[in-house]
Enzyme design. Structure first.
Site, PDB file in Angstrom:
ATOM      1  N   ASP A   1      56.277  73.507  40.315  1.00  0.00           N
ATOM      2  CA  ASP A   1      57.263  74.389  40.933  1.00  0.00           C
ATOM      3  C   ASP A   1      56.614  75.637  41.519  1.00  0.00           C
ATOM      4  O   ASP A   1      56.979  76.091  42.615  1.00  0.00           O
ATOM      5  CB  ASP A   1      58.356  74.764  39.934  1.00  0.00           C
ATOM      6  CG  ASP A   1      57.821  75.192  38.572  1.00  0.00           C
ATOM      7  OD1 ASP A   1      56.609  75.446  38.433  1.00  0.00           O
ATOM      8  OD2 ASP A   1      58.629  75.263  37.619  1.00  0.00           O
TER       9      ASP A   1
ATOM     10  N   GLN B   1      63.010  58.064  33.385  1.00  0.00           N
ATOM     11  CA  GLN B   1      61.612  57.755  33.089  1.00  0.00           C
ATOM     12  C   GLN B   1      61.380  57.374  31.626  1.00  0.00           C
ATOM     13  O   GLN B   1      60.238  57.183  31.218  1.00  0.00           O
ATOM     14  CB  GLN B   1      60.723  58.954  33.450  1.00  0.00           C
ATOM     15  CG  GLN B   1      60.891  59.411  34.885  1.00  0.00           C
ATOM     16  CD  GLN B   1      59.879  60.459  35.317  1.00  0.00           C
ATOM     17  OE1 GLN B   1      59.093  60.222  36.229  1.00  0.00           O
ATOM     18  NE2 GLN B   1      59.889  61.607  34.684  1.00  0.00           N
TER      19      GLN B   1
ATOM     20  N   ASP C   1      67.049  70.544  35.657  1.00  0.00           N
ATOM     21  CA  ASP C   1      66.572  69.849  34.470  1.00  0.00           C
ATOM     22  C   ASP C   1      67.719  69.114  33.800  1.00  0.00           C
ATOM     23  O   ASP C   1      68.903  69.429  34.019  1.00  0.00           O
ATOM     24  CB  ASP C   1      65.966  70.844  33.483  1.00  0.00           C
ATOM     25  CG  ASP C   1      64.490  71.120  33.764  1.00  0.00           C
ATOM     26  OD1 ASP C   1      63.896  70.396  34.585  1.00  0.00           O
ATOM     27  OD2 ASP C   1      63.936  72.059  33.167  1.00  0.00           O
TER      28      ASP C   1
ATOM     29  N   ASN D   1      57.054  56.949  33.088  1.00  0.00           N
ATOM     30  CA  ASN D   1      57.021  58.399  32.892  1.00  0.00           C
ATOM     31  C   ASN D   1      55.927  59.014  33.754  1.00  0.00           C
ATOM     32  O   ASN D   1      54.739  58.934  33.426  1.00  0.00           O
ATOM     33  CB  ASN D   1      56.780  58.731  31.411  1.00  0.00           C
ATOM     34  CG  ASN D   1      56.813  60.229  31.161  1.00  0.00           C
ATOM     35  OD1 ASN D   1      57.305  61.004  31.987  1.00  0.00           O
ATOM     36  ND2 ASN D   1      56.285  60.642  30.022  1.00  0.00           N
TER      37      ASN D   1
ATOM     38  N   ASP E   1      67.845  68.949  30.312  1.00  0.00           N
ATOM     39  CA  ASP E   1      68.097  69.590  29.019  1.00  0.00           C
ATOM     40  C   ASP E   1      68.619  71.015  29.196  1.00  0.00           C
ATOM     41  O   ASP E   1      68.090  71.971  28.630  1.00  0.00           O
ATOM     42  CB  ASP E   1      66.828  69.595  28.166  1.00  0.00           C
ATOM     43  CG  ASP E   1      65.650  70.268  28.861  1.00  0.00           C
ATOM     44  OD1 ASP E   1      65.674  70.385  30.103  1.00  0.00           O
ATOM     45  OD2 ASP E   1      64.707  70.678  28.161  1.00  0.00           O
TER      46      ASP E   1
ATOM     47  N   ARG F   1      66.357  61.711  27.164  1.00  0.00           N
ATOM     48  CA  ARG F   1      67.432  62.640  26.817  1.00  0.00           C
ATOM     49  C   ARG F   1      68.746  62.123  27.424  1.00  0.00           C
ATOM     50  O   ARG F   1      69.377  62.809  28.223  1.00  0.00           O
ATOM     51  CB  ARG F   1      67.132  64.042  27.353  1.00  0.00           C
ATOM     52  CG  ARG F   1      65.979  64.744  26.669  1.00  0.00           C
ATOM     53  CD  ARG F   1      65.780  66.128  27.253  1.00  0.00           C
ATOM     54  NE  ARG F   1      64.727  66.880  26.602  1.00  0.00           N
ATOM     55  CZ  ARG F   1      64.885  67.665  25.551  1.00  0.00           C
ATOM     56  NH1 ARG F   1      66.078  67.788  25.019  1.00  0.00           N
ATOM     57  NH2 ARG F   1      63.863  68.307  25.028  1.00  0.00           N
TER      58      ARG F   1
ATOM     59  N   HIS G   1      68.817  77.327  29.132  1.00  0.00           N
ATOM     60  CA  HIS G   1      67.664  76.462  28.880  1.00  0.00           C
ATOM     61  C   HIS G   1      66.963  76.945  27.616  1.00  0.00           C
ATOM     62  O   HIS G   1      67.023  78.130  27.277  1.00  0.00           O
ATOM     63  CB  HIS G   1      66.707  76.529  30.083  1.00  0.00           C
ATOM     64  CG  HIS G   1      65.625  75.486  30.072  1.00  0.00           C
ATOM     65  ND1 HIS G   1      64.475  75.617  29.326  1.00  0.00           N
ATOM     66  CD2 HIS G   1      65.501  74.308  30.746  1.00  0.00           C
ATOM     67  CE1 HIS G   1      63.695  74.563  29.536  1.00  0.00           C
ATOM     68  NE2 HIS G   1      64.301  73.752  30.380  1.00  0.00           N
TER      69      HIS G   1
END
Length: 668
Positions: free
Chosen positions: A414, A243, A299, A272, A301, A214, A438
């Site tokens: 998390d 990654q 993040d 990755n 994204d 991304r 998000h």
């Protein structure tokens, strides 16, 4: 409350002071922040609302200044500008805060608070500026000291601004009345301060953003960090594990973003290793290369409100003990919607769920904070077990004390870290007004696609570490999901979840081995199942032949649901008709692809959650029978061996999260 004249504030106006401190040196906890230029009305509702009687709309000149027309009323009882007093009272050392506003012109400020049930209480109010000496260029400030005492269980504080003539809000913010301590006590295991151990507490943060293919999103995130000078001032380092094979360095705009960050930006190319591999690399390098007292996970994204970084940092600095400070999630596709307020892990089935008293998918554009018909949960303080790593501030001392994330690739890393931190005396709080945008979970197929493997395997790993007592609830929920997947013709999901159980039973020794290999294995397994193959469109297949009558009607009530389930199970056990494997009986959008419909057909397309294609689900009785038998056998072994696995994973936990174990992965 105090007023200051024009000459005293000239310098402040020129600098548009709404930053880290006010002229008295008091630390800003939360700036009054305004929407970016061109934001639609629904997004503006997160920042301020206007009375229907206003003659013209208010206009913002930048992120901290708002021009308000004559005879207008503007309320800051909004998600980003009301002050979440209950959270500051519960978790921080503060017992009062100051609202400070700088205004050009003459208007009236009224201060309000809410109770746990959402009812509004007037606190005080006063005129800002001199009504006897009106003047368009007159600049003055007004301050209100706000007691945090009444907010034990819930409540916000906000202000409304009313004008008879044109008024401009030049700057504003909620400020602390005492300095944050330069050092503060570490936490004892019960969460109380341990004065024998003092940890640094200065205003610097290392930000970590892992990314996988991304590059555009990653560059946008980097640019956001330097878009606000106040945010840029606290960023000590930016660590970016890359990654993917689409590299961030090759993305247009990267050079400019990197130049703004200078040598603070460090990129780490690695295979990755999933979210846990990316976030663990951030923590690993932050502990080696930086000395900032806070590490902020984000993040790639996402879209961030930059002031959220400052708010999280301020909350962490004033917390009674070092604690994890989480950002809440707003919906990236419906940006006025608060998607989730906070999450917990259910003690019975050990599944994550919305925290008690929290609201879900709340639309501020339709129901402002002051809407008396809105859910009372919005005003109640919500306590959580953990916060998603879309945005989470972790004190360095916590990382040094409890170690790295578990090597889980994705999902549950998390949650496990939050549970582990709480056990060590470091709680988590998800703070309103600290947020990112998000993609909503409802727009993903992660419960049935390749991620379903990690959902189950990692849930079992974390349950073995933190779930005590009878584990029947975990088994029952997993078997219930098995039946649902089978009647919905999600055979690939069942197959990889069987593999998830088997890999869990391999023990903790297999986690690092599986870190780079589990995803390719799971994708290879799914390739053999029609429900895992995405076809560009249903029009690429023959037109539907038609299904049994009534399959689109959702059964209401217990009796009708029981009848629908009996019909569905009877059909599931009957011989399948292979004709429907060539010509689908129906084309289902995701909202109609429910158990009561899919359990009565032999072939149908189901649109993917993102709307970009369809999967052709085909009922195969023999295959379903084999999968059911294999899954039941795997669950039987899981139930028998769970106490053993609980012991093995707990014994291995310290080594699994050690810096040395992760170092062997990164250095290889």
């Amino acid at each position: 409350m105090e007023h200051h004249g024009h000459h005293e504030l000239v310098d402040e106006v020129e600098r548009s002071v709404a930053g880290l401190t006010d002229p008295r040196g008091r630390e800003c906890l939360q700036r009054i922040i305004l929407p970016r230029a061109g934001e639609p009305l629904d997004v503006r509702s997160l920042y301020f609302t206007e009375a229907d009687t206003n003659g013209r709309r208010a206009h913002s000149a930048g992120r901290t200044r708002l021009g308000i027309g004559a005879d207008s009323e503007v309320s800051f009882a909004t998600y980003f500008n009301a002050f979440p007093a209950a959270y500051w009272r519960r978790w921080t050392i503060l017992d009062e805060v100051v609202l400070r506003l700088t205004v050009r012109g003459t208007g009236r400020v009224d201060l309000y608070r809410s109770k746990i049930d959402g009812s509004r209480i007037a606190i005080t109010g006063d005129v800002v500026g001199d009504p006897d000496e009106p003047g368009a260029d007159r600049v003055s400030t007004v301050e209100f000291v706000c007691d945090l005492g009444p907010f034990e269980d819930g409540g916000w504080i906000w202000f409304d601004l009313t004008s008879d003539t044109d008024v401009e809000l030049l700057s504003g913010g909620w400020f602390a009345t005492v300095d944050a301590p330069a050092t503060r006590p570490d936490a004892a295991p019960d969460g109380s301060p341990d004065p024998s151990v003092q940890v640094p507490n200065d205003r610097r943060v290392t930000i970590g953003i892992p990314t996988f293919n991304r590059p555009g999103d990653a560059v946008a995130a980097l640019r956001a960090l330097t878009s606000d000078p106040e945010v840029d001032a606290v960023v000590d380092a930016v660590l970016l594990p890359d990654q993917g094979d689409k590299k961030v360095r090759d993305e247009p705009g990267y050079a400019e973003a990197a130049d703004d960050l200078g040598d603070r930006l460090q990129i780490f190319d690695q295979p990755n290793l999933g979210g846990s591999g990316g976030y663990s690399r951030i923590m690993y390098e932050a502990r080696r290369r930086t000395d900032a007292p806070y590490i902020l996970y984000m993040d790639d994204d996402i879209e961030i409100e930059p002031d959220s970084i400052l708010r999280a940092l301020a909350f962490g600095r004033y917390a009674r003990v070092p604690m994890l400070v989480g950002g809440q999630m707003l919906n990236l596709q419906e940006r006025s919607h608060l998607h989730t307020m906070g999450e917990v892990v259910g003690p019975h089935d050990f599944m994550w769920t919305a925290a008690p008293h929290s609201d879900y998918d709340y639309d501020f554009s339709r129901h402002p904070l002051t809407d008396r018909e809105n859910p009372k949960e919005l005003h109640r303080r919500v306590d959580v077990d953990y916060n998603g790593w879309w945005m989470c501030l972790i004190p360095r001392v916590v990382a040094e004390k409890i170690g790295q994330p578990l090597p889980l690739f994705i999902k549950w890393d998390d949650a496990e870290y939050g549970l582990r931190a709480r056990r060590a005396g470091h709680p988590t709080a998800s703070i309103p007004g600290v947020a990112i945008w998000h993609m909503a979970w409802s727009d993903k197929d992660d419960a049935i696609d390749w991620q379903a493997y990690f959902h189950l395997r990692n849930r079992l790993v974390v349950a073995s570490l933190y779930h005590d007592g009878d584990h029947k609830g975990i088994m029952q929920s997993s078997l219930k999901a098995l039946v649902k997947h089978l009647v919905c013709l999600e055979y690939s999901t069942v197959a990889i979840q069987i593999e998830a159980i088997r890999d869990f039973l391999r023990g903790p020794e297999a986690l690092y081995e599986l870190l780079p290999t589990a995803l390719p294995k799971v994708r290879g397994m799914r390739a053999g199942y029609p429900d895992a193959v995405v076809i560009p469109s249903a029009v690429d297949l023959p037109a539907p032949s038609g299904g049994p009558p009534g399959i689109h009607r959702e059964p209401r009530g217990r009796v009708r649901k029981a009848v629908a389930l009996a019909r569905g199970l009877a059909h599931t056990l009957s011989k399948d008709d292979k004709v429907h494997h060539e010509v689908p009986q129906a084309n289902f959008p995701p909202i109609e692809a429910r158990w009561y419909a899919l359990s009565r057909i032999d072939g149908a397309t189901v649109t993917t959650a993102d709307g970009r294609g369809v999967a052709y689900r085909k009922r195969d009785r023999a295959q379903a029978k084999d999968l059911f038998a294999a899954s039941v056998e795997a669950h039987r072994e899981l139930y028998r061996r769970f106490p053993e696995m609980r012991r093995r994973y707990r014994e291995a936990h310290t080594e699994l999260v050690s810096k040395e174990a992760w170092g062997r992965v990164f250095e290889s």
